[in-house]
Design an enzyme around this catalytic site. Structure first.
Site, short mmCIF file in Angstrom:
data_model
loop_
_atom_site.label_atom_id
_atom_site.label_comp_id
_atom_site.label_asym_id
_atom_site.label_seq_id
_atom_site.Cartn_x
_atom_site.Cartn_y
_atom_site.Cartn_z
N HIS A 1 2.96 5.19 1.26
CA HIS A 1 2.07 4.62 0.26
C HIS A 1 1.96 3.10 0.38
O HIS A 1 2.80 2.46 1.00
CB HIS A 1 2.49 5.00 -1.17
CG HIS A 1 3.82 4.48 -1.62
ND1 HIS A 1 4.99 5.23 -1.53
CD2 HIS A 1 4.20 3.30 -2.19
CE1 HIS A 1 6.00 4.53 -2.02
NE2 HIS A 1 5.55 3.35 -2.43
N HIS B 1 3.54 -3.86 -2.06
CA HIS B 1 4.46 -3.43 -1.00
C HIS B 1 3.85 -2.32 -0.17
O HIS B 1 2.87 -1.70 -0.57
CB HIS B 1 5.81 -2.99 -1.60
CG HIS B 1 5.77 -1.78 -2.48
ND1 HIS B 1 5.54 -1.85 -3.85
CD2 HIS B 1 5.91 -0.45 -2.22
CE1 HIS B 1 5.57 -0.64 -4.37
NE2 HIS B 1 5.78 0.25 -3.40
N GLU C 1 9.12 -1.15 1.65
CA GLU C 1 9.92 -0.06 1.08
C GLU C 1 10.13 0.98 2.17
O GLU C 1 9.19 1.35 2.88
CB GLU C 1 9.17 0.56 -0.12
CG GLU C 1 9.89 1.73 -0.75
CD GLU C 1 9.09 2.36 -1.91
OE1 GLU C 1 8.11 1.73 -2.40
OE2 GLU C 1 9.44 3.49 -2.30
C1 LIG Z 1 8.80 3.26 -7.89
C2 LIG Z 1 9.00 2.77 -6.54
C3 LIG Z 1 8.69 3.79 -5.47
O1 LIG Z 1 7.76 3.65 -4.68
O2 LIG Z 1 9.43 4.80 -5.46
C4 LIG Z 1 8.47 1.40 -6.29
O3 LIG Z 1 7.79 1.11 -5.36
S1 LIG Z 1 8.96 0.25 -7.44
C5 LIG Z 1 8.25 -1.30 -6.93
C6 LIG Z 1 8.81 -2.40 -7.72
N1 LIG Z 1 10.19 -2.67 -7.34
C7 LIG Z 1 10.54 -3.68 -6.50
O4 LIG Z 1 9.70 -4.47 -6.09
C8 LIG Z 1 12.01 -3.83 -6.21
C9 LIG Z 1 12.29 -4.79 -5.09
N2 LIG Z 1 11.79 -6.12 -5.39
C10 LIG Z 1 12.59 -7.20 -5.64
O5 LIG Z 1 13.83 -7.08 -5.58
C11 LIG Z 1 11.93 -8.49 -6.00
O6 LIG Z 1 10.64 -8.24 -6.53
C12 LIG Z 1 11.80 -9.48 -4.82
C13 LIG Z 1 10.98 -8.89 -3.66
C14 LIG Z 1 13.18 -9.90 -4.31
C15 LIG Z 1 11.01 -10.71 -5.30
O7 LIG Z 1 11.72 -11.27 -6.35
P1 LIG Z 1 10.98 -12.19 -7.45
O8 LIG Z 1 9.90 -11.43 -8.10
O9 LIG Z 1 12.06 -12.79 -8.29
O10 LIG Z 1 10.22 -13.20 -6.61
P2 LIG Z 1 10.45 -14.72 -6.28
O11 LIG Z 1 9.57 -15.45 -7.20
O12 LIG Z 1 11.90 -15.05 -6.20
O13 LIG Z 1 9.83 -14.71 -4.83
C16 LIG Z 1 10.43 -15.26 -3.69
C17 LIG Z 1 9.32 -15.39 -2.67
O14 LIG Z 1 8.87 -14.06 -2.28
C18 LIG Z 1 7.50 -13.92 -2.54
N3 LIG Z 1 7.24 -12.55 -3.02
C19 LIG Z 1 7.69 -12.00 -4.16
N4 LIG Z 1 7.26 -10.74 -4.29
C20 LIG Z 1 6.49 -10.50 -3.19
C21 LIG Z 1 5.75 -9.38 -2.74
N5 LIG Z 1 5.71 -8.27 -3.44
N6 LIG Z 1 5.09 -9.47 -1.56
C22 LIG Z 1 5.14 -10.62 -0.82
N7 LIG Z 1 5.83 -11.71 -1.21
C23 LIG Z 1 6.48 -11.66 -2.37
C24 LIG Z 1 7.19 -14.96 -3.60
O15 LIG Z 1 5.84 -15.30 -3.56
C25 LIG Z 1 8.09 -16.09 -3.20
O16 LIG Z 1 7.51 -16.79 -2.15
P3 LIG Z 1 7.30 -18.37 -2.19
O17 LIG Z 1 8.69 -18.92 -2.42
O18 LIG Z 1 6.75 -18.70 -0.83
O19 LIG Z 1 6.37 -18.60 -3.33
CO LIG Z 2 6.68 2.13 -3.85
#
Ligand SMILES: C[C@@H](C(=O)O)C(=O)SCCNC(=O)CCNC(=O)[C@H](O)C(C)(C)COP(=O)(O)OP(=O)(O)OC[C@H]1O[C@@H](n2cnc3c(N)ncnc32)[C@H](O)[C@@H]1OP(=O)(O)O
Ligand SMILES: [Co+2]
Length: 139
Positions: free
Chosen positions: A8, A81, A130
């Site tokens: 996805h 993602h 992912e």
């Molecule tokens: C249900 C499930 C499933 O499919 O089964 C899902 O998908 S759940 C989907 C939702 N769950 C997740 O996303 C869980 C994993 N995600 C995370 O742990 C977090 O969102 C992080 C990816 C570590 C980002 O953390 P946070 O939001 O605190 O961002 P941050 O402000 O510290 O961002 C650090 C840098 O990464 C960039 N950044 C943040 N999110 C981004 C994304 N989605 N795509 C591309 N770049 C991204 C920011 O712009 C920033 O860049 P600059 O410094 O250059 O501005």
């Molecule tokens: Co997902």
């Protein structure tokens, strides 16, 4: 790593209801699943089927949702993602770590009921990636 099927594309949205209307009326999606809450991941989820993969609409659920930051930067929402299937989630995780990639937490149950983990976008060419264990039936 053995790259598997694209499962996805995750799309963050401030409103699943509004996004569903877009995917139905503008993009012509005919199979849109019922939305459901996934409190363990801090998101509300709605799958939109396309012929070869799904769009995963995700809306923030709760104050700790991991997508609040993304939506603050991208108020319209957008591509959040990409998710690829692998045959062995633990082997894949070990391989990313061995390559020096930041794996975000332990494998956990995702929206399809199989184990998933995420790899940091800054280690993945800018794409939050992912990895999910292939669901039964997709082999
Ligand atoms: C249900 C499930 C499933 O499919 O089964 C899902 O998908 S759940 C989907 C939702 N769950 C997740 O996303 C869980 C994993 N995600 C995370 O742990 C977090 O969102 C992080 C990816 C570590 C980002 O953390 P946070 O939001 O605190 O961002 P941050 O402000 O510290 O961002 C650090 C840098 O990464 C960039 N950044 C943040 N999110 C981004 C994304 N989605 N795509 C591309 N770049 C991204 C920011 O712009 C920033 O860049 P600059 O410094 O250059 O501005
Ligand atoms: Co997902």
């Amino acid at each position: 790593m053995k790259l598997g099927r694209l499962n996805h594309v995750g799309v963050a949205t401030p409103s699943i209801e509004a996004s569903v209307a877009h995917w139905r009326d503008v993009m012509g999606a005919t199979k849109i699943h019922e939305p459901f809450d996934l409190p363990a991941q801090g998101v509300k989820v709605c799958f939109v089927d396309t012929p070869n993969a799904q769009i995963e609409l995700i809306e923030p659920l709760g104050a700790d949702s991991p997508i609040h930051g993304f939506l603050a930067k991208n108020p319209l929402g957008g591509q959040h993602h990409i998710c690829f299937e692998v045959p062995d989630i633990h082997a894949a995780r070990d391989e990313f770590i061995a390559l020096g990639k930041r794996v975000l937490g332990e494998p956990r149950i995702g929206a399809h009921g199989t184990l998933i983990f995420f790899v940091h976008p800054k280690d993945m060419g800018g794409m939050l990636t992912e990895i999910m264990e292939t669901p039964n039936g997709n082999h």
